[in-house]
Design a protein around this motif. Structure first.
Motif, PDB file in Angstrom:
ATOM      1  N   GLN A  99      30.284  50.511  -4.976  1.00 29.43           N
ATOM      2  CA  GLN A  99      29.815  48.948  -5.124  1.00 29.43           C
ATOM      3  C   GLN A  99      30.611  48.002  -4.695  1.00 29.43           C
ATOM      4  N   ARG A 102      30.467  45.580  -1.675  1.00 20.92           N
ATOM      5  CA  ARG A 102      29.281  44.323  -1.828  1.00 20.92           C
ATOM      6  C   ARG A 102      29.524  44.068  -3.161  1.00 20.92           C
ATOM      7  N   THR A 103      30.097  43.551  -4.016  1.00 20.27           N
ATOM      8  CA  THR A 103      30.252  43.070  -5.195  1.00 20.27           C
ATOM      9  C   THR A 103      31.127  41.981  -5.388  1.00 20.27           C
ATOM     10  N   TRP A 174      21.436  48.072  -4.078  1.00 19.59           N
ATOM     11  CA  TRP A 174      22.755  47.820  -4.332  1.00 19.59           C
ATOM     12  C   TRP A 174      23.364  48.860  -5.364  1.00 19.59           C
ATOM     13  N   GLU A 175      23.182  49.561  -5.872  1.00 19.50           N
ATOM     14  CA  GLU A 175      23.537  50.406  -6.944  1.00 19.50           C
ATOM     15  C   GLU A 175      23.604  51.907  -6.043  1.00 19.50           C
ATOM     16  N   GLY A 177      23.278  51.536  -2.914  1.00 22.11           N
ATOM     17  CA  GLY A 177      24.504  51.574  -1.417  1.00 22.11           C
ATOM     18  C   GLY A 177      23.511  51.360  -0.201  1.00 22.11           C
ATOM     19  N   GLN A 182      24.077  42.805  -1.795  1.00 23.69           N
ATOM     20  CA  GLN A 182      25.435  42.822  -2.292  1.00 23.69           C
ATOM     21  C   GLN A 182      24.453  41.995  -3.736  1.00 23.69           C
TER      22      GLN A 182
END
Length: 282
Positions: A99, A102-103, A174-175, A177, A182
């Motif tokens: 991530q 995206r974090t 999110w985890e 992907g 995000q």
């Protein structure tokens, strides 16, 4: 007898060429003043009682020194002013993690400025010798400083959105992907600071000048053997002393300095006197 008359004439001419002696420098210290002066009026003098009975003044200069006593400046606090919130986004994912790109962390900061205004005490002094006045004041110094005080975090929240939009997505997406999901952590905080605006008056005051052209003061000095003065002080000052520098010449002290013409006459007379003596011996 004729020779003696000639010598008397020469001595009279020499007397006409008499010139005063050199001036004598003298420094007097002011008396009658305290070392600390609060607001008000003061009287002082320079004692010149030891001057000769008759004298002439060629130079008369004075100097006074005052220094600010360093008062504590009082401050008043005005109404606080809040700035518009400012959002700063930073990538916060661990490098190499799934991530990482995206974090994010959004920090929303509102700055609260608390104004404080301080006004120091202005010091000034006016010196008077009879009708002659001299004045000075401490130097004005202004400053405008921002001093951070503390930062207060009001709230922290986490949300999942798609590609920097407000469209929600799931934490599992999110985890994994997927769905361009995000994670955004929002920190709402307030940053407090003081704006300190100060106007201070500080430094030293030096009063000095010449009094040699003031005939009234010179007449007073000659008559009373002292020179009086007054001070008007505004504020609080430390007094570091005052001096009066006098170049004077005793009137009784006369040095005979013959003019060139008188010297010639004196030489002729001495030659005549020598001739008469040789004639009597012969």
């Amino acid at each position: 007898m004729k020779l003696r008359n000639r010598l008397n004439t020469v001595m009279a001419l020499l007397a006409l060429g008499a010139t005063p002696a050199m001036a004598v420098p003298l420094t007097l210290q002011a008396t009658g003043l305290p070392s600390y002066m609060s607001q008000g009026g003061y009287q002082g003098s320079f004692d010149a009682s030891f001057l000769p009975k008759n004298f002439a003044v060629s130079s008369l200069k004075f100097s006074f020194l005052f220094i600010d006593d360093g008062d504590v400046i009082p401050y008043t606090t005005g109404e606080s002013v809040n700035s518009a919130p400012v959002t700063v986004r930073q990538a916060s994912g661990s490098p190499g993690s799934r991530q990482a790109g995206r974090t994010f962390t959004d920090t929303v900061t509102t700055t609260v400025t608390m104004p404080r205004t301080g006004m120091g005490e202005k010091e000034s002094v006016k010196l008077s010798f009879g009708g002659a006045d001299y004045s000075g004041a401490t130097t004005e110094i202004k400053s405008d400083d921002i001093v951070p005080s503390r930062t207060y975090i009001e709230s922290t929240s986490v949300k999942y959105v798609k590609n920097n939009t407000n469209v929600s997505c799931l934490k599992t997406q999110w985890e994994q992907g997927t769905a361009n999901c995000q994670q955004v952590t929002t920190i709402v905080q307030k940053q407090y600071q003081n704006r300190i605006v100060t106007t201070d008056y500080t430094g030293e005051i030096v009063l000095g000048g010449s009094l040699a052209d003031d005939r009234d003061l010179l007449a007073s000095l000659l008559r009373d053997r002292k020179l009086d003065f007054s001070l008007e002080v505004l504020g609080d000052l430390n007094f570091f002393g005052a001096t009066l520098d006098i170049d004077f010449m005793p009137i009784e002290d006369i040095v005979m300095v013959p003019e060139p013409a008188s010297l010639s006459l004196f030489g002729i007379a001495m030659l005549g006197l020598g001739g008469v003596r040789r004639k009597r011996r012969a």
